[in-house]
Write an enzyme that holds these catalytic residues in place. Structure first.
Site, PDB file in Angstrom:
ATOM      1  N   HIS A  26       3.945  37.305  16.769  1.00  0.00           N
ATOM      2  CA  HIS A  26       4.603  37.105  15.513  1.00  0.00           C
ATOM      3  C   HIS A  26       6.197  36.600  16.215  1.00  0.00           C
ATOM      4  CE1 HIS A  26       7.739  40.505  15.373  1.00  0.00           C
ATOM      5  NE2 HIS A  26       6.753  41.249  16.058  1.00  0.00           N
ATOM      6  N   CYS A  27       6.815  36.058  15.299  1.00  0.00           N
ATOM      7  CA  CYS A  27       8.064  35.641  15.749  1.00  0.00           C
ATOM      8  C   CYS A  27       9.035  36.387  14.566  1.00  0.00           C
ATOM      9  CB  CYS A  27       8.542  34.143  15.673  1.00  0.00           C
ATOM     10  SG  CYS A  27       8.064  33.295  14.268  1.00  0.00           S
ATOM     11  N   MET A  28      10.054  35.737  14.268  1.00  0.00           N
ATOM     12  CA  MET A  28      11.172  36.170  13.191  1.00  0.00           C
ATOM     13  C   MET A  28      10.657  36.246  11.803  1.00  0.00           C
ATOM     14  SD  MET A  28      14.014  37.842  13.188  1.00  0.00           S
ATOM     15  CE  MET A  28      15.131  38.454  12.221  1.00  0.00           C
ATOM     16  N   ARG A  30       7.116  34.708  10.986  1.00  0.00           N
ATOM     17  CA  ARG A  30       5.677  34.429  10.747  1.00  0.00           C
ATOM     18  C   ARG A  30       4.605  35.351  11.848  1.00  0.00           C
ATOM     19  NH1 ARG A  30       7.378  28.062  12.001  1.00  0.00           N
ATOM     20  NH2 ARG A  30       9.388  28.514  11.177  1.00  0.00           N
TER      21      ARG A  30
END
EC number: 2.7.1.69
Length: 643
Positions: A26-28, A30
């Site tokens: 995951h990113c910030m 998504r």
């Protein structure tokens, strides 16, 4: 902490179950999945999950947009599914397995050429201008150019070749350097190898087709032709990869204490030998084969079919550097028949690719970053130099390249069917009509019209759908309640939220990322930074940070409004390189407190936009107004005000 158990269960089911997940991270904002079978993911059902704001697929990754709570959602998802998350790099590597061979090749080409695009654009404009002043006979009844009648312009014409030659003739140097940069090997060795491909000791590659004799290195038992590879792409790329893998091999097997001596020598010398004895000759054989097919097609009874194929595939041939072989065919046709029917089709292909870029420029008229490439690439293409358009725009998006190819094919059929003939090799693009024999001007104008209209219309129609619904995220994006940004000067206000970065405030829809630009995560603004610090835009509490990549931060302000600051686009892939995080989740911050420092140049060199998203992910019932088109100072200038 929010409980997403029901949403997590639904996502696992709709994405195809645990067995369909190859990797997840995951990113910030998504969740990023690499799926075994992407067709098993039911996007419509996934987008109906309350916590999900949208989905899209990019570079082999199936991405599910969650928002600021993505870390909580991710932890609950991996715990429920019984799988372990992996690093962003591992997801990126695994995603390549979901890409077709063509996608991987195009992706690699794009990464190699991205650092070279500014030089291609500059060189294209220079050569286009040089063609106008020195190659088009405006004067003395069409027998003399501006450079012929003016000493000043003659000097300009000669001087500009200094830059044009450096960009296009010496292109292999840039290509080999870029390959070593991308692969993480020694860049100076790449530059040296590239220089050996274009050394002045060699016969210039552009002169090989007309040279009476080719010099050789004579080793007694064998002879090697001394041919340069000016302007060649395939030979340079193969040589670059040979060097890269040789260096990696010797680095792996050589003791550290002598690696500084052994590795460069054992990598560079064999790479140069292979480049001139194996890679180069293979490139020329490919070129000779293409030239033979072209000549046969020009003289056959089905030349209209050949014209369609030539018009369709000429642009991809340009991308390989093999298009220079057509000069020899053109020269032969001129000598035999006092004219060439091949050159007009080349000029039409240039026009068609330029028209596809023109459509992209219209579609992206509000995207300042895209226009910085679109506009000069379009001008360059219309003046006969297509590399900036091909590598900078059309290949990047894919569909403009195909639309240009279709328009070029139709235009080529019109040209060959009406017998359009040029006096000789001339200026490509729109000025190409000046090289056409006057009796064929009307026919060539008809072909030009097809080369302009067809690619423009096709690109515009397809692009309007793809760019506004890229990744399928937009069609299902929830409606946003915040009003659109208004263009008016900043003013102080007790409920105002300040800019977190010093820079130019731009409308949200100009952010080069569809998740932000379409307001999927909330309304807000973009910032083109001139500073290097992110500060708190108001008093509040840090509610989310990316501790590994350090590129984003979420804050819940004291009035309940929750904001997200995301520095650069896709900067999660940098794994924190170039970023320093100064706060942790749960920290109390005051207006102006330092949150993140970052290095804009490192972001640019990594190939990512520096444009920063500043969005309201939770309005807490407030009606907000967003101020754009102003130069803001971090912690001082209002960008979000309460109505």
């Amino acid at each position: 902490m929010a409980n997403y158990q029901a949403d997590v269960q639904a996502l696992l089911e709709y994405i195809g179950g645990k067995e369909n997940i190859r990797a997840v991270s995951h990113c910030m904002t998504r969740m990023r999945f690499v799926l075994v079978d992407p067709s098993k993911a039911d996007s419509a059902k996934i987008e109906s999950i309350p916590a999900v704001k949208g989905t899209f697929t990019q570079a082999g990754q199936f991405q599910v947009i969650i928002g600021n709570d993505v870390a909580i959602f991710y932890n609950q998802f991996t715990a429920y599914a019984g799988i372990e998350g992996v690093s962003k790099d591992a997801v990126k590597a695994a995603a390549k397995s979901n890409q077709s061979l063509i996608q991987r090749i195009v992706g690699t080409l794009g990464e190699i050429f991205a650092p070279i695009i500014p030089a291609l654009i500059c060189g294209g404009l220079i050569l286009g201008f040089r063609n106008i002043i020195g190659e088009i006979n405006f004067f003395a009844d069409g027998t003399m150019s501006l450079a012929d009648v003016s000493q000043f312009w003659s000097g300009v014409y000669d001087f500009l070749w200094l830059i044009g030659e450096a960009v296009f003739h010496l292109l292999p140097v840039g290509i080999v350097w870029s390959i070593t940069k991308k692969m993480g090997t020694t860049q100076i060795l790449g530059i040296v190898l590239g220089l050996t491909l274009v050394s002045p000791q060699l016969l210039n590659g552009f002169s090989v087709a007309t040279a009476e004799t080719i010099p050789v290195w004579d080793f007694g038992f064998a002879q090697v032709q001394m041919i340069g590879y000016q302007g060649q792409v395939i030979s340079a790329m193969l040589a670059g990869f040979v060097l890269v893998y040789l260096e990696k091999f010797f680095k792996k097997h050589c003791p550290e204490m002598i690696s500084m001596i052994v590795v460069p020598f054992c990598s560079l010398v064999p790479a140069v030998i292979i480049a001139h004895t194996v890679v180069g000759p293979i490139g020329w054989k490919i070129g000779d084969a293409i030239a033979a097919v072209v000549y046969m097609g020009l003289t056959s009874n089905v030349k209209w079919l050949f014209a369609a194929a030539f018009g369709l595939f000429y642009a991809p041939i340009v991308m390989t550097g093999l298009h220079h072989m057509t000069n020899a065919i053109d020269s032969q046709l001129v000598n035999l028949y006092d004219g060439t029917i091949l050159w007009p089709m080349i000029a039409l292909s240039n026009i068609a690719q330029g028209s596809a870029v023109l459509a992209m420029s219209v579609l992206q008229k509000k995207n300042e970053r895209a226009q910085q490439v679109n506009i000069p690439a379009c001008i360059s293409c219309y003046l006969g130099v297509t590399e900036p358009a091909l590598f900078g725009v059309n290949m990047k998006y894919g569909f403009p390249l195909v639309c240009g190819m279709i328009g070029s094919a139709v235009a080529a059929v019109i040209s060959i069917s009406t017998g359009v003939e040029a006096y000789s090799i001339g200026v490509g693009g729109l000025p190409g009509i000046l090289s056409i024999k006057p009796q064929f001007w009307l026919s060539f104008l008809a072909a030009m019209a097809a080369a302009i209209v067809i690619p423009f219309v096709l690109t515009f129609i397809i692009g309007k759908r793809k760019l506004s619904a890229a990744g399928n995220a937009q069609d299902s994006a929830p409606a946003v309640s915040a009003p659109q940004a208004e263009q008016q000067p900043a003013q102080a206000g007790s409920g105002a939220v300040k800019s977190p970065i010093t820079g130019r405030i731009i409308p949200l829809d100009q952010i080069p990322d569809q998740v932000f630009s379409q307001g999927i995560l909330g309304e807000g603004v973009g910032i083109e930074p001139t500073g290097t610090e992110v500060v708190a835009p108001g008093d509040g509490t840090v509610c989310s940070v990316m501790e590994d990549s350090k590129h984003a931060c979420g804050i819940q302000l004291d009035n309940g409004v929750e904001v997200l600051i995301h520095v650069g686009m896709d900067t999660v892939e940098m794994a924190g390189d170039g970023f320093q995080l100064h706060v942790q989740e749960g920290d109390r911050v005051r207006l102006g407190d330092k949150l993140i420092t970052f290095d804009p140049e490192k972001i640019r060199k990594a190939g990512h936009p520096v444009t920063t998203a500043f969005v309201v992910t939770e309005s807490a019932g407030h009606t907000l107004r967003f101020i754009t088109d102003v130069d803001a100072k971090a912690g001082e200038t209002d960008v979000i005000c309460e109505e």
